[in-house]
Enzyme design. Structure first.
Site, short mmCIF file in Angstrom:
data_model
loop_
_atom_site.label_atom_id
_atom_site.label_comp_id
_atom_site.label_asym_id
_atom_site.label_seq_id
_atom_site.Cartn_x
_atom_site.Cartn_y
_atom_site.Cartn_z
N GLY A 13 12.76 -0.32 0.91
CA GLY A 13 12.83 -1.75 1.18
C GLY A 13 12.22 -2.19 2.49
N ASN A 15 9.24 -3.25 2.92
CA ASN A 15 8.50 -4.50 2.66
C ASN A 15 9.45 -5.69 2.49
OD1 ASN A 15 5.40 -4.21 2.35
ND2 ASN A 15 6.25 -2.34 1.45
N LYS A 66 14.03 -2.78 -22.69
CA LYS A 66 13.53 -3.49 -21.50
C LYS A 66 13.78 -4.99 -21.62
CE LYS A 66 9.40 -2.24 -19.74
NZ LYS A 66 9.37 -1.93 -18.31
N HIS A 110 0.49 -2.83 -3.75
CA HIS A 110 0.24 -1.45 -4.19
C HIS A 110 -0.50 -0.70 -3.08
CE1 HIS A 110 -0.28 1.78 -7.04
NE2 HIS A 110 -1.52 1.89 -6.60
C1 GAR Z 1 5.16 0.57 -0.82
O1 GAR Z 1 4.21 1.42 -0.23
C2 GAR Z 1 4.55 -0.14 -2.02
O2 GAR Z 1 3.20 -0.46 -1.84
C3 GAR Z 1 4.74 0.90 -3.09
O3 GAR Z 1 6.03 1.41 -2.86
C4 GAR Z 1 6.28 1.39 -1.46
C5 GAR Z 1 7.64 0.78 -1.21
O4 GAR Z 1 8.00 0.89 0.13
N1 GAR Z 1 4.61 0.34 -4.39
C6 GAR Z 1 4.06 0.97 -5.43
O5 GAR Z 1 3.66 2.12 -5.37
C7 GAR Z 1 3.99 0.16 -6.70
N2 GAR Z 1 3.13 0.80 -7.67
P1 GAR Z 1 9.24 0.06 0.71
O6 GAR Z 1 10.39 0.32 -0.25
O7 GAR Z 1 9.50 0.65 2.06
O8 GAR Z 1 8.85 -1.39 0.75
#
Ligand code: GAR
Length: 190
Positions: A13, A15, A66, A110
């Site tokens: 989390g 982001n 889903k 991504h």
């Molecule tokens: C991030 O790097 C995001 O870009 C990636 O998961 C991570 C989550 O980090 N998303 C993907 O790979 C989606 N295909 P966070 O939980 O620290 O935000």
């Protein structure tokens, strides 16, 4: 006008936290109405609690399909008057139920320069391939895996043989790019 959003996450989390901090610092005119997670023990849940943001946790295998769990999510999002769905490390494909309820209003981040390295472990895929430059993409979500129209990208240099340092570069750029892209997007739609 403040844009009401839901953040979907399955992991740490960071982001989510960057988005919430940008809101608190006045850099993003939005309000996170709810965090949705498919991993009730994920660290994002604790982060959300620290900000007093409600969380909806679900376990996909407890539903028949889903569309069943997505229907429940749509109901919760509507009850919170959510306008945009922001995916931040949500590791599930979005199905038709959510896509049609929030048509062109779902955004994902991504950790690669799409269309290279879609799907899981994009950083590992890029390093295994030996690319020298990789990066981050913010894009609209469609029914494919990381295939929707691209909103923004930023590049970083791979630090050869050092996954941890490369990942740190990716995360730092993600936090900045995501909040900046969302602010621009919300301003265009308001
Ligand atoms: C991030 O790097 C995001 O870009 C990636 O998961 C991570 C989550 O980090 N998303 C993907 O790979 C989606 N295909 P966070 O939980 O620290 O935000």
């Amino acid at each position: 006008m403040t844009t009401k959003i839901a953040v979907f996450a399955s992991g740490s989390g960071s982001n989510f936290q960057a988005i919430q901090e940008a809101i608190e610092n006045g850099k993003l005119d939005a309000q996170i109405k709810i965090v949705v997670t498919d991993k009730p023990n994920a660290f994002v849940v604790r982060r959300a609690e620290n900000f007093n943001i409600p969380v909806f946790s679900f376990i996909a295998k407890n539903y028949d399909s889903k569309s069943d769990y997505e229907q429940e999510i749509v109901g919760i999002l509507k009850a919170h008057e959510v306008e945009w769905v922001i995916l931040a490390g949500y590791m599930r494909l979005i199905g038709n139920t959510l896509l049609s309820a929030f048509a062109n209003r779902i955004v994902n981040i991504h950790p690669s320069l799409l269309p290279s390295f879609p799907g899981k472990d994009a950083i590992g895929q890029a390093m295994a391939h030996g690319v020298k430059v990789t990066g981050v993409t913010v894009h609209f979500v469609d029914e494919g895996m990381d295939t929707g129209p691209i909103l923004s990208q930023a590049a970083i240099e791979v630090i050869d043989g050092n996954r941890q340092a490369t990942e740190a570069r990716i995360h730092a750029i993600e936090h900045e790019l995501y909040t900046r892209t969302l602010q621009k997007l919300f301003m265009e739609f308001n």
